[in-house]
Design a protein around this motif. Structure first.
Motif, PDB file in Angstrom:
ATOM      1  N   ARG A   1      11.915  -1.627  13.087  1.00  0.00           N
ATOM      2  CA  ARG A   1      12.840  -2.340  13.969  1.00  0.00           C
ATOM      3  C   ARG A   1      12.303  -3.683  14.437  1.00  0.00           C
ATOM      4  NH1 ARG A   1      10.184   1.526  16.614  1.00  0.00           N
ATOM      5  NH2 ARG A   1       9.298   1.148  18.684  1.00  0.00           N
ATOM      6  N   ASN A   2      10.990  -3.839  14.557  1.00  0.00           N
ATOM      7  CA  ASN A   2      10.451  -5.087  15.089  1.00  0.00           C
ATOM      8  C   ASN A   2       9.872  -6.008  14.029  1.00  0.00           C
ATOM      9  OD1 ASN A   2       9.428  -3.218  17.902  1.00  0.00           O
ATOM     10  ND2 ASN A   2      11.046  -4.741  17.886  1.00  0.00           N
TER      11      ASN A   2
ATOM     12  N   ASP B   1      14.114  -3.875  22.677  1.00  0.00           N
ATOM     13  CA  ASP B   1      14.999  -5.035  22.745  1.00  0.00           C
ATOM     14  C   ASP B   1      14.887  -5.720  24.102  1.00  0.00           C
ATOM     15  OD1 ASP B   1      15.900  -4.545  20.193  1.00  0.00           O
ATOM     16  OD2 ASP B   1      17.619  -3.360  20.847  1.00  0.00           O
TER      17      ASP B   1
ATOM     18  N   MET C   1      14.329   3.030   9.899  1.00  0.00           N
ATOM     19  CA  MET C   1      14.748   1.793  10.553  1.00  0.00           C
ATOM     20  C   MET C   1      14.102   1.654  11.924  1.00  0.00           C
ATOM     21  SD  MET C   1      16.480   0.395   8.271  1.00  0.00           S
ATOM     22  CE  MET C   1      16.918  -1.046   9.245  1.00  0.00           C
ATOM     23  N   GLN C   2      13.832   2.773  12.593  1.00  0.00           N
ATOM     24  CA  GLN C   2      13.143   2.722  13.877  1.00  0.00           C
ATOM     25  C   GLN C   2      11.733   2.177  13.705  1.00  0.00           C
ATOM     26  OE1 GLN C   2      14.644   3.428  16.634  1.00  0.00           O
ATOM     27  NE2 GLN C   2      13.092   3.820  18.193  1.00  0.00           N
TER      28      GLN C   2
ATOM     29  N   ARG D   1      17.844  -8.449  12.166  1.00  0.00           N
ATOM     30  CA  ARG D   1      19.044  -7.611  12.223  1.00  0.00           C
ATOM     31  C   ARG D   1      19.866  -7.780  10.942  1.00  0.00           C
ATOM     32  NH1 ARG D   1      20.009  -5.545  17.282  1.00  0.00           N
ATOM     33  NH2 ARG D   1      18.855  -6.506  19.001  1.00  0.00           N
TER      34      ARG D   1
ATOM     35  N   HIS E   1      17.398   6.723   9.890  1.00  0.00           N
ATOM     36  CA  HIS E   1      17.234   6.194  11.249  1.00  0.00           C
ATOM     37  C   HIS E   1      15.760   6.121  11.623  1.00  0.00           C
ATOM     38  CE1 HIS E   1      17.256   6.153  15.692  1.00  0.00           C
ATOM     39  NE2 HIS E   1      18.392   5.499  15.557  1.00  0.00           N
TER      40      HIS E   1
ATOM     41  N   GLU F   1      15.337   3.889  23.381  1.00  0.00           N
ATOM     42  CA  GLU F   1      15.524   3.250  22.091  1.00  0.00           C
ATOM     43  C   GLU F   1      15.756   1.747  22.246  1.00  0.00           C
ATOM     44  OE1 GLU F   1      18.608   5.186  19.949  1.00  0.00           O
ATOM     45  OE2 GLU F   1      17.544   7.103  19.780  1.00  0.00           O
TER      46      GLU F   1
END
Length: 599
Positions: free
Chosen positions: A273-274, A539, A269-270, A278, A266, A535
């Motif tokens: 993330r940008n 988004d 992936m954090q 997806r 996690h 989190e």
């Protein structure tokens, strides 16, 4: 009345343990190779036949065992690696339970041959179903060779769950890949049905990754070496171009032990993330080092899962260190593909570069009415084209931008394609930039900075507007009103499901801010806690950024392109939009030359 609770026979207990430790032939290979590594082996040979059903043999040149130790190793919970409770929190070995060998021996025809350096001869032990059948001296080099034949011969129910030999061989191959990546200093040889299929010579992590992960991937891996006070990261990090549709390319090691831990994954992936779309996962080989006292590996018999003493802190450090490295976008500024080294730090421009800039600036015809870069709403498209003066394509009319040493400002601007893509060149070929994705990234980072500093600029509406929300959305607005306000929206409850919109983020002025607000609310729906709000923040900001930038075609002048590039240089992850789509693509000069048969 007879007692109902009784101690299980040793043979049955070993079979139960085997059910936890020995899932398939690959599990056997893992346990035996880990023992070889713990024994200090510098060369390990793995052989299997019929997918491991007929034979699994692991031979090493480690320290070996004496006759007494070899006999004791087949007893349950017999180990040389720990002796006290406190040893569980200072482990420096891969194995420590003392269950592997007796568990394997209990479900196979098992033989072990071993010799220590101080002995003239070795010892060979043969066992069936966990019972020793033969013990004799043998001639063998220093080290250990263990052969496991007819696995699950005495547990036919387990044997039925075995897959085809190709499938089982594939699992064994993956186990060897993991262990080989963890120890590039050890030579590995892998044989399948008496055919050599893998030869890994000792070297560094770069050469080992090239052999294990493939030569085609090596150009997209970059070396990382970062540390916090308590956690250190080392290894190879893949660019977004190397992403995969599954997490199979994520190899993480904690204190040298391969793990598939949800906290670690996690955190990775954090950090990504940008810069990943997806459903995509990065490729990386990451060695995480921390104090053995801060991690508990005694969680599961396979030892693939761990438990951290301070889980959230470790997650934050791993994510932070990896994110800081990714901000440099090494896949953009790396000059030599596949060199697997950190990109050089930005330095001051050379004298020749300064003279080149000055010469270009003298030729450039500046516009005194020039204003900062701003994309109007997508609906309005002025009939404007890129300037044709060739000298003006080299650098924008901004000496600070030209001399900032950033990658994008160093590009030589060629023009636009379909008023949507900026064409540039560098020393290695053609560079194409999606101006929408690039501008979206810039706005996203500026919004993020404004949100974190609580200085998000808003635009008061001359005529406030009413907005209708669904009941669940209205409830969310009441609960998370402070977050909405920090995003730049000012809402006032009018009554029922109606709200009055008085202010919007400045970047949304002239755009469809009502739809942007609805999209943000949709992102927040169902989140609940403030921790999850944090989190989801990226988004939400990405949604606002997406609504605020131009879509479709828009003609840009060279000065506007230069200003965009200057802002991209100051932007983290400037090679991708906030949703992970690439903003920059390359066509190498050698590929262009191939099109014209010049190679």
């Amino acid at each position: 009345m007879s007692a109902k609770v009784r101690i299980l026979p040793e043979q049955l207990a070993n079979k139960i343990a085997a059910g936890e430790v020995v899932e398939r032939p690959a599990s056997v290979v893992k346990e035996l190779v880990e023992n070889s590594l713990d024994a200090g082996a510098s060369e390990i040979v793995v052989e299997i036949e019929d997918g491991g059903k007929r034979l699994i043999r692991v031979t090493d040149n480690g320290s070996g065992m004496s006759r007494e130790d070899a006999l004791m190793s087949l007893e349950r919970h017999a180990t040389s690696k720990i002796s006290l409770d406190s040893d569980l929190f200072s482990l420096n070995t891969l194995g420590f339970r003392g269950e592997a060998l007796p568990s394997i021996a209990s479900v196979s025809r098992f033989s072990i041959s071993t010799r220590v350096a101080t002995a003239l001869e070795g010892v060979e032990i043969y066992a069936e179903g966990g019972k020793i059948k033969d013990l004799k001296a043998c001639g063998i080099p220093v080290g250990t060779s263990i052969a496991v034949r007819n696995i699950f011969f005495n547990t036919p129910a387990r044997l039925k769950f075995m897959r085809s030999k190709e499938t089982e061989s594939g699992h064994v191959n993956e186990i060897i890949n993991r262990l080989a990546l963890s120890r590039p200093d050890v030579r590995f040889f892998y044989k399948v049905d008496e055919k050599q299929v893998m030869t890994l010579l000792n070297g560094d992590i770069a050469s080992r990754a090239k052999e294990v992960l493939g030569k085609s991937l090596i150009n997209d891996l970059y070396r990382i070496d970062a540390e916090d006070n308590e956690v250190a990261l080392e290894g190879l990090v893949g660019s977004p171009a190397a992403s995969r549709s599954t997490s199979a390319g994520i190899y993480t090691f904690i204190n040298g032990r391969y793990v598939r831990d949800r906290v670690v994954q996690h955190a990775i992936m954090q950090a990504y993330r940008n810069i990943l779309e997806r459903g995509r996962y990065p490729v990386l080989v990451l060695f995480i080092t921390l104090s053995p006292e801060d991690v508990d590996v005694n969680v599961h018999p396979t030892k693939h899962e761990v438990r951290f003493r301070e889980q959230s802190k470790v997650h934050q450090i791993i994510s932070g260190l990896l994110e800081a490295f990714l901000r440099k976008s090494p896949w953009l500024v790396q000059s030599t593909p596949g060199s697997l080294s950190l990109p050089p730090r930005q330095s001051s421009p050379s004298l020749s570069r300064i003279e080149e800039v000055r010469e270009a600036l003298l030729k450039y015809s500046s516009d005194p009415a020039q204003t900062p870069l701003h994309f109007p709403a997508a609906q309005a498209k002025p009939a404007r084209s890129v300037h044709s003066d060739d000298s003006s394509f080299r650098l924008p009319n901004d000496s600070a931008t030209s001399l900032d040493g950033g990658y994008f400002s160093s590009l030589r601007i060629i023009g636009q394609l379909k008023a949507a893509y900026i064409l540039c060149e560098d020393d290695n070929g053609l560079v194409l930039i999606d101006q929408h994705a690039a501008h979206e990234r810039v706005v996203f980072e500026e919004l993020k900075q404004g949100f974190n500093s609580e200085s998000m600029e808003g635009q008061q509406l001359l005529f406030p507007e009413t907005v209708e929300f669904m009941p669940d959305e209205a409830a969310l607005l009441k609960e998370q009103g402070d977050v909405i306000s920090r995003l730049g929206f000012e809402l006032e409850h009018f009554g029922g499901s109606t709200w009055i919109l008085n202010c919007v983020p400045q970047v949304l002025a002239g755009h469809d801010y009502k739809q942007a607000l609805r999209d943000v609310i949709e992102e927040m729906t169902g989140i609940g806690s403030s921790r999850l709000i944090d989190e989801k923040l990226d988004d939400m900001l990405a949604t606002i950024a997406c609504h605020s930038v131009v879509r479709g075609e828009w003609h840009l002048g060279v000065s506007e392109i230069g200003q965009l590039f200057a802002r991209m240089n100051r932007t983290d992850f400037s090679g991708h939009c906030p949703h992970g789509r690439p903003a920059v693509a390359r066509i190498a000069l050698r590929d262009v030359e191939k099109l014209f048969n010049r190679t």
